[in-house]
Scaffold this active site. Structure first.
Site, PDB file in Angstrom:
ATOM      1  N   THR A  34       0.857  -1.194   0.000  1.00 34.62           N
ATOM      2  CA  THR A  34       0.000   0.000   0.000  1.00 34.62           C
ATOM      3  C   THR A  34       0.894   1.246   0.000  1.00 34.62           C
ATOM      4  O   THR A  34       2.035   1.200   0.446  1.00 34.62           O
ATOM      5  CB  THR A  34      -0.944   0.027   1.212  1.00 34.62           C
ATOM      6  OG1 THR A  34      -0.179   0.217   2.416  1.00 34.62           O
ATOM      7  CG2 THR A  34      -1.732  -1.271   1.330  1.00 34.62           C
ATOM      8  N   SER A  37       3.051   4.333  -4.721  1.00 35.89           N
ATOM      9  CA  SER A  37       3.402   5.210  -5.840  1.00 35.89           C
ATOM     10  C   SER A  37       4.513   6.206  -5.535  1.00 35.89           C
ATOM     11  O   SER A  37       4.924   6.959  -6.420  1.00 35.89           O
ATOM     12  CB  SER A  37       2.157   5.970  -6.326  1.00 35.89           C
ATOM     13  OG  SER A  37       1.682   6.847  -5.311  1.00 35.89           O
ATOM     14  N   SER A  38       5.016   6.230  -4.314  1.00 40.01           N
ATOM     15  CA  SER A  38       6.105   7.153  -3.994  1.00 40.01           C
ATOM     16  C   SER A  38       6.846   6.663  -2.755  1.00 40.01           C
ATOM     17  O   SER A  38       6.394   5.747  -2.068  1.00 40.01           O
ATOM     18  CB  SER A  38       5.588   8.577  -3.750  1.00 40.01           C
ATOM     19  OG  SER A  38       4.787   8.626  -2.574  1.00 40.01           O
ATOM     20  N   GLY A  39       7.979   7.297  -2.481  1.00 43.28           N
ATOM     21  CA  GLY A  39       8.707   7.040  -1.252  1.00 43.28           C
ATOM     22  C   GLY A  39       9.088   5.586  -1.062  1.00 43.28           C
ATOM     23  O   GLY A  39       9.554   4.905  -1.978  1.00 43.28           O
ATOM     24  N   ILE A  40       8.892   5.104   0.154  1.00 44.27           N
ATOM     25  CA  ILE A  40       9.307   3.745   0.522  1.00 44.27           C
ATOM     26  C   ILE A  40       8.582   2.697  -0.321  1.00 44.27           C
ATOM     27  O   ILE A  40       9.194   1.745  -0.810  1.00 44.27           O
ATOM     28  CB  ILE A  40       9.034   3.490   2.016  1.00 44.27           C
ATOM     29  CG1 ILE A  40       9.870   4.440   2.880  1.00 44.27           C
ATOM     30  CG2 ILE A  40       9.329   2.045   2.383  1.00 44.27           C
ATOM     31  CD1 ILE A  40       9.503   4.421   4.357  1.00 44.27           C
ATOM     32  N   GLY A  41       7.291   2.862  -0.519  1.00 41.87           N
ATOM     33  CA  GLY A  41       6.520   1.880  -1.281  1.00 41.87           C
ATOM     34  C   GLY A  41       7.013   1.742  -2.709  1.00 41.87           C
ATOM     35  O   GLY A  41       7.127   0.625  -3.236  1.00 41.87           O
ATOM     36  N   TYR A 179      -0.858  12.754  14.124  1.00 45.27           N
ATOM     37  CA  TYR A 179      -0.050  11.693  13.517  1.00 45.27           C
ATOM     38  C   TYR A 179       0.313  10.619  14.530  1.00 45.27           C
ATOM     39  O   TYR A 179       0.124   9.423  14.289  1.00 45.27           O
ATOM     40  CB  TYR A 179       1.214  12.314  12.918  1.00 45.27           C
ATOM     41  CG  TYR A 179       2.204  11.300  12.390  1.00 45.27           C
ATOM     42  CD1 TYR A 179       1.914  10.564  11.245  1.00 45.27           C
ATOM     43  CD2 TYR A 179       3.417  11.076  13.038  1.00 45.27           C
ATOM     44  CE1 TYR A 179       2.811   9.627  10.755  1.00 45.27           C
ATOM     45  CE2 TYR A 179       4.322  10.141  12.552  1.00 45.27           C
ATOM     46  CZ  TYR A 179       4.017   9.428  11.407  1.00 45.27           C
ATOM     47  OH  TYR A 179       4.914   8.499  10.936  1.00 45.27           O
TER      48      TYR A 179
END
Length: 284
Positions: A34, A37-41, A179
């Site tokens: 999940t 589409s960016s970063g770690i994923g 957060y």
């Protein structure tokens, strides 16, 4: 070392992946990521692209997912994509229906999607929606997803990997109430459900990451010069626990920060109001 500074090299070190073990572990298996589409994923998806696995990538940015699929299709992995905002009930239902169309089920769920928000409580008095949307993606979405796919994971003796934060081990910080509360909620949920899941053959892993240099941290100006782990480094940690089945990952130095949080809690709670006041003055 991904152009790490000397501080980052000291804090994060290096990580080695046994590619043969990773490929053997994931051969023929289905991995859901999940927030892909960016970063770690995104970096994790590309890292796993050379394994003979089936990657299911879900995120809000359909154009980015399509571009990723085009690249990954040229490599060893099979890839399926689904564009959805998992906070949206209708889109979540559609996504869950999509997952249940695969007869092989799921073997690994990487719960990575999330949002971060930094805002003073006094600037949040008329912004209850900030707390609702943060809780929606950081807590309710992964819970709803897992409640639906746990039977698949049980059948396949699968693994749940929760991407969490080191803040769960330390004193909560001002300005991050939305957060930290949302991340704590899912962390507690998984720890509570963990023994039942483990008894059924499902491995549960929580990765407590430090600050990671992803698009999510860009709005916080103070993070620009703060040591941060690279998304590539974080993705390697995730990939490694897929074959080691390690239950918890924390940075080597977190135990010292945790002890400091316990020993100096009273001192911090006395000094924090003054620190907040100074910070407000600096930002004027």
């Amino acid at each position: 070392m991904h152009n790490y500074t000397w501080k980052e090299k000291l804090l994060f070190g290096s990580i080695h992946i046994n590619l043969k073990k990773l490929q053997k572990e994931l051969r023929g298996k289905t991995v859901l990521i999940t927030g892909a589409s960016s970063g770690i994923g995104e970096r994790l998806a590309y890292l796993l692209a050379d394994t003979e696995s089936h990657l299911i990538l879900v995120a809000r940015r359909g154009d980015k997912l399509s571009a990723m699929k085009e690249q990954i299709d040229k490599r060893a992995a099979q890839v399926s994509i689904f564009c959805a905002d998992l906070r949206n009930e209708e889109e979540m239902r559609s996504f869950l229906s999509f997952l249940h169309t695969f007869p092989q089920g799921l073997d690994v769920v990487v719960s990575n999607a999330g949002i971060s928000i930094r805002r003073s409580i006094f600037e949040s008095l008329d912004r209850l929606h900030d707390f609702k949307r943060t809780m929606a993606i950081n807590y309710f979405a992964p819970v709803e997803l897992l409640l639906s796919v746990i039977p698949m994971l049980k059948k396949n003796k699968g693994q749940i990997i929760n991407i969490s934060t080191i803040n769960m081990w330390m004193i909560p910080l001002p300005f991050w109430s939305a957060y930290q509360a949302s991340k704590s909620a899912f962390d507690t949920w998984l720890r509570s459900a963990g023994p039942e899941l483990n008894a059924s053959g499902i491995t549960t892993t929580t990765i407590y990451l430090p600050l990671v240099r992803t698009p999510m941290i860009l709005p916080t100006a103070s993070y620009r010069d703060t040591p941060a782990m690279s998304p590539d480094h974080a993705s390697k940690i995730i990939a490694k626990v897929m074959y080691t089945k390690r239950r918890i990952y924390t940075p080597w130095w977190l135990v010292f920060a945790q002890w400091g949080s316990v020993l100096f809690r009273c001192f911090w709670e006395r000094m924090a109001p003054a620190a907040v006041t100074r910070k407000k003055g600096d930002n004027r």
